[in-house]
Design an enzyme around this catalytic site. Sequence first.
Site, PDB file in Angstrom:
ATOM      1  N   GLU A   3       0.840  -1.193   0.000  1.00  0.00           N
ATOM      2  CA  GLU A   3       0.000   0.000   0.000  1.00  0.00           C
ATOM      3  C   GLU A   3       0.881   1.252   0.000  1.00  0.00           C
ATOM      4  O   GLU A   3       0.955   2.004   0.966  1.00  0.00           O
ATOM      5  CB  GLU A   3      -0.947  -0.052   1.194  1.00  0.00           C
ATOM      6  CG  GLU A   3      -1.869  -1.264   1.128  1.00  0.00           C
ATOM      7  CD  GLU A   3      -2.645  -1.530   2.416  1.00  0.00           C
ATOM      8  OE1 GLU A   3      -2.527  -0.721   3.367  1.00  0.00           O
ATOM      9  OE2 GLU A   3      -3.364  -2.542   2.475  1.00  0.00           O
ATOM     10  N   ARG A  12       2.290  -8.168   1.004  1.00  0.00           N
ATOM     11  CA  ARG A  12       1.472  -7.470   1.995  1.00  0.00           C
ATOM     12  C   ARG A  12       2.028  -7.557   3.419  1.00  0.00           C
ATOM     13  O   ARG A  12       1.966  -6.597   4.183  1.00  0.00           O
ATOM     14  CB  ARG A  12       0.063  -8.071   1.968  1.00  0.00           C
ATOM     15  CG  ARG A  12      -0.869  -7.648   3.100  1.00  0.00           C
ATOM     16  CD  ARG A  12      -2.195  -8.378   2.971  1.00  0.00           C
ATOM     17  NE  ARG A  12      -3.022  -8.275   4.159  1.00  0.00           N
ATOM     18  CZ  ARG A  12      -4.024  -7.421   4.315  1.00  0.00           C
ATOM     19  NH1 ARG A  12      -4.289  -6.548   3.359  1.00  0.00           N
ATOM     20  NH2 ARG A  12      -4.747  -7.421   5.422  1.00  0.00           N
ATOM     21  N   GLU A  70      -8.750   3.977   4.705  1.00  0.00           N
ATOM     22  CA  GLU A  70      -8.439   3.427   3.389  1.00  0.00           C
ATOM     23  C   GLU A  70      -8.367   4.607   2.420  1.00  0.00           C
ATOM     24  O   GLU A  70      -9.378   5.242   2.115  1.00  0.00           O
ATOM     25  CB  GLU A  70      -9.510   2.427   2.947  1.00  0.00           C
ATOM     26  CG  GLU A  70      -9.645   1.204   3.847  1.00  0.00           C
ATOM     27  CD  GLU A  70      -8.470   0.242   3.734  1.00  0.00           C
ATOM     28  OE1 GLU A  70      -7.651   0.401   2.785  1.00  0.00           O
ATOM     29  OE2 GLU A  70      -8.354  -0.657   4.578  1.00  0.00           O
TER      30      GLU A  70
END
Length: 388
Positions: free
Chosen positions: A144, A199, A345
């Site tokens: 991310e 991840r 998010e």
Amino acid sequence: MRLHFLVPLILLTTWTVTCHVIDETAGKMADYSGYTLHRFQVDTTSNTMEKLESYDMELDQATQTARLLIDIWAEPSKQNPHADVLMVEFMRLLSEQKPDMVEMVKVATSSEGRSIYGVKIHPPGTSPPEKPSIIVDAGVHAREWIAPAVGLFMIKKIVSEYGRNAEVTANLQKFDWYIMPQVNPDGYEYSRTNDRLWRKTRSKNVTVNRWCVGADANRNWGYRWGEAGANRTPCSNIYMGSHPYSEPEIKGLKEFFTWQITNPMVYISLHSYGQLLLSPWGYTNERTENYQDQQNAAKEAALAIKNTTGVSYSYGTISEMMYPASGTSIDFMQHRGVPYIYGVELRPTDNPNSFAFNLPPSYIRATGDEMMAALNAIGTHAVKIKRL
């Protein structure tokens, strides 16, 4: 409710369940040729995700590691060392340039020995120990990338605009800020050099399955560890770890939050993607005692984002908006008594044509401006409600 996962095309046509061995040399980037992204309607009350992630693995004999052939990107939602060194250098230089405002702090050490740093930002001078704090962490999940970039953007914006921007100035006068822009440096580096979609952390699993590396850093917190939404399969992308705080990164964060920050008022954990403000609880559908106050603050934050960039963020609890998840930092902070807590998010939206984890760098500034607007709004709300 929608589920994204990455899956080789052959599984869609034959559903062959075998273990494929790849002959790669160490250091070669993982190849996702032949993988496609799919979206399905799923029942979140079932164990669909756990079954999907247990189908098959791909083993790399050279590195003795494994990766799942099915990789969940965005879970069901009711809404539709080089890089690491550069981050550390930025914070170090800033602390040297603005020593009266910026203190560099060591938070933890990763399983591969990387130091995890953050900064404490306050108005020039010394802050009283009881002064309320805003805490921001980012980079929990390695792939991310927008999250650490936004964390660094926020550090620079707060320091450079103090005394010039009325909102930033007022906020910093009421709160000290602790920002940790990269709390999973091992996973982040691996996502840059070997596997863009990695991840987890990079801890070695020596007791259960030597092929499977790392744990989900946001399932490893001790409060309600191993309950709803936990996965005990070491190769799973949401593997909760062998025990609470098994990951040194999370153990270090917990110790720092507990003993070094005396009056936390706001906690934000930056993730991607989906444009959501997610409050506790994650482990249960029950609401927190201060649920309405948290939702009111989130509403003000979403409105501030909308007024800043025109982008829409939705808000609600983790269990309301998405799926059960235990062992999270969000629930840990709620249990500790922090009033305003959100897992964010970031961009992009969760739709079939989004950039997903590959948000272009040109979006960093706007996304960072959104988060500054959101946190200024939450801080203003806290000042009013808590009479700070």
